[in-house]
Design a protein around this motif. Sequence first.
Motif, PDB file in Angstrom:
ATOM      1  N   THR A  96     -38.026 -41.080 -64.516  1.00 59.82           N
ATOM      2  CA  THR A  96     -37.911 -41.997 -63.376  1.00 59.82           C
ATOM      3  C   THR A  96     -38.778 -41.577 -62.197  1.00 59.82           C
ATOM      4  OG1 THR A  96     -35.996 -40.776 -62.527  1.00 59.82           O
ATOM      5  CG2 THR A  96     -35.550 -42.641 -63.993  1.00 59.82           C
ATOM      6  N   MET A 139     -34.813 -44.160 -69.950  1.00 61.88           N
ATOM      7  CA  MET A 139     -35.356 -43.450 -68.805  1.00 61.88           C
ATOM      8  C   MET A 139     -34.576 -42.152 -68.622  1.00 61.88           C
ATOM      9  SD  MET A 139     -36.250 -46.323 -65.915  1.00 61.88           S
ATOM     10  CE  MET A 139     -34.620 -47.083 -65.912  1.00 61.88           C
ATOM     11  N   TRP A 150     -39.349 -42.402 -70.647  1.00 62.89           N
ATOM     12  CA  TRP A 150     -40.077 -42.278 -69.376  1.00 62.89           C
ATOM     13  C   TRP A 150     -39.226 -41.525 -68.355  1.00 62.89           C
ATOM     14  CZ3 TRP A 150     -44.242 -45.155 -70.944  1.00 62.89           C
ATOM     15  CH2 TRP A 150     -45.343 -45.212 -70.099  1.00 62.89           C
ATOM     16  N   LEU A 204     -43.974 -46.470 -63.925  1.00 59.79           N
ATOM     17  CA  LEU A 204     -42.854 -47.062 -64.649  1.00 59.79           C
ATOM     18  C   LEU A 204     -43.141 -48.524 -65.001  1.00 59.79           C
ATOM     19  CD1 LEU A 204     -40.042 -46.261 -65.664  1.00 59.79           C
ATOM     20  CD2 LEU A 204     -39.092 -47.054 -63.485  1.00 59.79           C
TER      21      LEU A 204
END
Length: 465
Positions: free
Chosen positions: A263, A287, A261, A270
Amino acid sequence: MTKNNRWVKLFSILFVQLFFLQLEAASQISAIKSEVEIFDKQLLKTTSVRIVQSGIKNNFSVLLVHGLGDNGVKDWRGVISELAQSYHVIAIDLPGFGQSELNSEFYSPHQYAKLLHKVKQKYAKSKKIVVIGHSLGGAISLKYASLYPQELSRLVLVSVAGVLQRSVYMRFLASFNDNSKDNGFLSKIKKGALNIVNTVSSSTIEMTDKLPHFEKFIVNNALSKNYLFKNQQTLKSSIALIETDYSLILPQIKMPTHIIWGTEDPVSSLRVAKVFAFHIPKASFDMIKSAKHVPMFTHLKQFNQLVNKVLAGNATYYKPKTTSLGNSEIGNIHCDGESNLYFTGIFNEVLLENCNNIKLENVYAQRIIMRNSSMTFDNLSVNNNEVSLELNDSKMTGNNAIFKGEIPLMLNESWIDIAGGYLIGKNNAVQTDGESKVYFSVSRAQTSQSIYSLHGEYDDEFERL
């Protein structure tokens, strides 16, 4: 605000979602030098599906599934060339995307997952494959993994869009701020659209939950058809994505699953990554700092390093820090009229009275009571023989919670938004008195009678709206 203006602003939220999805990719598209390109007319009876393969000499297959937008396979251009050095790579243009033909059917993640099964059966060289899905493709890959677990050795989920309950997701989109310093033409358009979206009130967003068939309303609405989603496949896929409930799927994903993912992702909250990492049994989580929704474009080298690490089996499983009481010393929290406090650890009772902006993280407690207070949390476990969590005239938002008690939640004149909740009660998961707003996303409840999904807005009688 007039009714028409409200709908314009709601559609602006969806517009910004798709605008972000396509803007990051638009300036970076280049042709993929693939070894094999096939337009398969046999996978679906009425639609030609584009299949791209690379690394044909390799024996282990990796399937790439793209997200929304017109790029299709091109989303993976820098990933394909990297993975093809060691793996047989299969990438697909989903029907209605890239160079695949449009399909008149209403394609949900469930239907797309069945298509992936057909692609795997026909093109994969290994008995089990790794599936990497981005955005919409991540949601489809998650569904595929739940339907055909025997076909996957690993699953990689990248910036998965949707997943949160409808108005919770729209509230996230409406609250995003673009803090980039880019002052180019496209950036100015993006920031202008965000200025409109950020004026949308909570009451306007919550209008979507009053529509019994939200997806049919959007599909048949002239504004969405003529101005927002001129590509009907994008429209249908977007709505089906938002409407899909993954609450009971996550604990069933048994293969190793890695979550990647950005940030600064403006499209995929998130919160979703945190819920996936907490509730998928063999999850690992990375992340990418400063990355937005398409990390394989903006942070390609780092993205490829992470994927190669995962494929080599070197990812570390995610382990939440919330633990049982054990032999630890038990304390108490009593907050009275204070603000901006942070707590972590193991407690007997957490009592918040007239307290604002309290943060609980990795907390295990025997009981939590809130009166005229507001609190956010990450990773919360509350276990009590009677009422585990009691809210009076309070507001609570958070991710990943286990509430266990005869009555897990008791609410009075309160507002809650929980993603990744697990409520374990005797007869009822929630008891409400007075007017309360209750939102659950990808959550579930277990009583002596059944296990069921909690995904939606619920009224004062705890009936789903």
